[in-house]
Scaffold this active site. Structure first.
Site, PDB file in Angstrom:
ATOM      1  N   ASP A   9     -34.489  54.137  -3.753  1.00  0.00           N
ATOM      2  CA  ASP A   9     -35.495  52.945  -3.215  1.00  0.00           C
ATOM      3  C   ASP A   9     -35.552  52.982  -1.857  1.00  0.00           C
ATOM      4  O   ASP A   9     -35.934  51.648  -1.483  1.00  0.00           O
ATOM      5  CB  ASP A   9     -35.007  51.734  -4.097  1.00  0.00           C
ATOM      6  CG  ASP A   9     -34.412  51.893  -5.343  1.00  0.00           C
ATOM      7  OD1 ASP A   9     -35.271  52.315  -6.125  1.00  0.00           O
ATOM      8  OD2 ASP A   9     -33.313  51.561  -5.797  1.00  0.00           O
ATOM      9  N   LYS A  12     -39.287  56.605  -0.951  1.00  0.00           N
ATOM     10  CA  LYS A  12     -39.914  58.013  -0.877  1.00  0.00           C
ATOM     11  C   LYS A  12     -41.218  58.226  -1.522  1.00  0.00           C
ATOM     12  O   LYS A  12     -42.043  59.162  -1.081  1.00  0.00           O
ATOM     13  CB  LYS A  12     -38.796  58.732  -1.893  1.00  0.00           C
ATOM     14  CG  LYS A  12     -37.298  58.847  -0.968  1.00  0.00           C
ATOM     15  CD  LYS A  12     -36.342  59.543  -2.169  1.00  0.00           C
ATOM     16  CE  LYS A  12     -36.104  58.959  -3.404  1.00  0.00           C
ATOM     17  NZ  LYS A  12     -35.286  57.623  -3.406  1.00  0.00           N
ATOM     18  N   GLY A  36     -38.138  55.548 -10.093  1.00  0.00           N
ATOM     19  CA  GLY A  36     -38.992  54.684 -10.234  1.00  0.00           C
ATOM     20  C   GLY A  36     -39.665  54.700  -8.974  1.00  0.00           C
ATOM     21  O   GLY A  36     -39.196  54.044  -7.964  1.00  0.00           O
TER      22      GLY A  36
HETATM   23  P1  IMP Z   1     -28.287  56.875 -13.845  1.00  0.00           P
HETATM   24  O1  IMP Z   1     -28.833  57.731 -12.826  1.00  0.00           O
HETATM   25  O2  IMP Z   1     -28.961  56.168 -14.563  1.00  0.00           O
HETATM   26  O3  IMP Z   1     -27.027  57.505 -14.613  1.00  0.00           O
HETATM   27  O4  IMP Z   1     -27.519  55.854 -13.051  1.00  0.00           O
HETATM   28  C1  IMP Z   1     -26.383  56.125 -12.186  1.00  0.00           C
HETATM   29  C2  IMP Z   1     -26.395  55.398 -10.773  1.00  0.00           C
HETATM   30  O5  IMP Z   1     -27.623  55.573  -9.995  1.00  0.00           O
HETATM   31  C3  IMP Z   1     -26.642  53.827 -11.164  1.00  0.00           C
HETATM   32  O6  IMP Z   1     -25.924  53.143  -9.918  1.00  0.00           O
HETATM   33  C4  IMP Z   1     -28.146  53.556 -10.963  1.00  0.00           C
HETATM   34  O7  IMP Z   1     -28.377  52.463 -10.502  1.00  0.00           O
HETATM   35  C5  IMP Z   1     -28.342  54.653  -9.807  1.00  0.00           C
HETATM   36  N1  IMP Z   1     -29.760  55.262  -9.634  1.00  0.00           N
HETATM   37  C6  IMP Z   1     -30.398  56.139 -10.595  1.00  0.00           C
HETATM   38  N2  IMP Z   1     -31.606  56.212 -10.284  1.00  0.00           N
HETATM   39  C7  IMP Z   1     -31.847  55.581  -9.121  1.00  0.00           C
HETATM   40  C8  IMP Z   1     -32.936  55.298  -8.577  1.00  0.00           C
HETATM   41  O8  IMP Z   1     -34.091  55.881  -8.764  1.00  0.00           O
HETATM   42  N3  IMP Z   1     -32.773  54.415  -7.517  1.00  0.00           N
HETATM   43  C9  IMP Z   1     -31.787  53.685  -7.242  1.00  0.00           C
HETATM   44  N4  IMP Z   1     -30.703  53.817  -7.801  1.00  0.00           N
HETATM   45  C10 IMP Z   1     -30.646  54.757  -8.970  1.00  0.00           C
HETATM   46 MG    MG Z   2     -36.700  53.509  -7.206  1.00  0.00          MG
END
Ligand code: IMP
Ligand code: MG
Length: 416
Positions: A9, A12, A36
């Site tokens: 976040d 990017k 996202g």
């Molecule tokens: P996962 O990628 O859904 O398995 O989540 C694993 C960890 O990565 C968690 O702490 C999520 O909050 C974090 N995470 C995954 N994708 C993002 C992102 O795009 N932005 C910020 N944190 C992320």
């Molecule tokens: Mg994001």
């Protein structure tokens, strides 16, 4: 190559959107719809999860083999960009409905030990890839293969879901029919993306790689186990698209002027007290995918120095500097104090040292002027300029871009 230098976040999407103007192709190389990326163009806000952010600029977009693909999400985005030129690797793995169910059930079971995932099935999908049980994009090209793979997978996954997680099983017929429908919609985008990117590079085209998540969420280099299940770091772009590592000319790290983290895990410079809520409101720090409140902290130069190292960052983009307006003082973490009382500028290699690390701050003066009127870096208030200079000299990396607002145009270029 654009890589997140913190816990994600960092903005990017916005930097990719800017640099995509001078690029011919934009590629994603890892992750899936856990990302996202938010891009604000005048009155429109695009929140993109599967496609590279370059789609907003109308650039050809590649989803590389290192990505995991949720076809439902992808189709939703393809519908929003009907003229988009998209190349989807046949080797990318599919996030299947049971991956979402297992992600949710497993987080539920972990209880207090939960990772705080986005619950999009990312971990279970990459686990199946490593187990060689995954279903790949190319499997949708043949209805018979697709159905067979779903059948084989379900025979095991339904057992797990019912017996271990006490969740609902999936019906083969329903899933197969659903995916046959998706296949019709998506098959025209399936391509040999390694060859496509290689050809583009040979033709002298500019290719931009867009990292998702970030360094400290990297499966190998992040704060394991509170990480994602792929490798966001820069070198992974070569594997995740299928090109040689020497084809990557430049690595641009993106860091917020402060730090946020969603989900669980250690976070030394997390702000205690009311300033954290203040920063969250000023920065609109709520997850794009999950809507969760992001944890907020002061800029951590120890972690950022580590990101510079493991990615080989050549230049930094420092985003959301405008959010720091109106703080009287701005602590910046310059060292960690370790368990034995010594100070280190290097990120601890072992988890217990990191958990115990105490941030040592140097406090810089804040500024009260909003930054939206700044047309060039020279227009920044003195204290804001000093803040950026400080980051640059502490890290010994050029800060070439500074973000001063949500809109696409609010990025200042700094001369070297
Ligand atoms: P996962 O990628 O859904 O398995 O989540 C694993 C960890 O990565 C968690 O702490 C999520 O909050 C974090 N995470 C995954 N994708 C993002 C992102 O795009 N932005 C910020 N944190 C992320
Ligand atoms: Mg994001």
């Amino acid at each position: 190559m654009i890589v997140g230098a913190q816990w994600g976040d960092e903005g990017k999407g916005k930097i990719v959107d800017l640099l995509a103007q001078d690029s011919d192709v934009v590629c994603r190389y890892q992750g899936g719809p856990n990302a996202g990326h938010t891009i604000v163009v005048d009155d429109d806000t695009y929140k993109i999860r599967a496609l590279p952010s370059g789609i907003v600029r109308g650039k050809p977009c590649v989803i590389g083999n290192g990505c995991v693909v949720d076809l439902e999400v992808l189709i939703g985005e393809l519908d929003r960009f009907p003229d988009g030129e998209v190349y989807l690797s046949g080797n990318a793995h599919l996030i299947m409905p049971w991956h979402l169910a297992i992600d949710q059930a497993s987080e539920r079971r972990l209880g207090k030990l939960a990772i705080g995932t986005t619950k999009r099935g990312i971990g279970p999908c990459y686990a199946d890839k490593a187990m060689r049980l995954g279903i790949r994009v190319q499997d949708i090209l043949d209805a018979k293969i697709l159905r067979q793979k779903i059948e084989v997978a379900l025979a095991e996954k339904n057992l797990w879901l019912e017996k271990v997680y006490e969740s609902e099983p999936f019906d083969l017929e329903t899933v197969a029919t659903q995916y046959e429908g998706y296949a019709q919609r998506v098959r025209r985008y399936v391509a040999d993306t390694s060859l496509y990117v290689d050809t583009a590079l040979r033709d002298g085209k500019h290719v931009l790689f867009e990292g998702a998540q970030a360094t400290l969420l990297d499966l190998d280099h992040g704060t394991y186990p509170f990480v994602t299940s792929s490798n966001p770091v820069a070198s992974s772009a070569a594997t995740g698209v299928g090109i040689g590592p020497r084809r990557i000319d430049r690595v641009i790290g993106v860091a917020k002027a402060y730090v946020t983290r969603v989900g669980e895990g250690p976070f030394p410079s997390e702000i205690a007290g009311g300033d954290q809520d203040r920063m969250r409101e000023l920065g609109h720090e709520y997850g794009t995918v999950t809507g969760r409140s992001r944890r907020c902290g002061w800029l951590d130069l120890v972690a950022l120095r580590y990101a510079v190292r493991v990615n080989g960052i050549d230049k930094l983009a420092l985003t959301k500097l405008d959010v720091l307006s109106h703080f009287d003082e701005l602590p910046v973490c310059v060292h960690y104090r370790t368990r034995d009382g010594s100070e280190t500028r290097d990120f601890p290699a072992h988890q217990s040292d990191f958990h115990a690390a105490e941030p040592v701050y140097e406090t810089l003066p804040g500024w009260s002027e909003p930054l939206d009127g700044c047309a060039t870096a020279a227009d920044l208030p003195d204290a804001a300029r000093r803040y950026v200079d400080f980051v640059e000299s502490e890290l010994d990396v050029e800060v070439s871009l500074v973000g001063t607002g949500a809109d696409r145009a609010s990025v200042l270029t700094r001369a070297a």
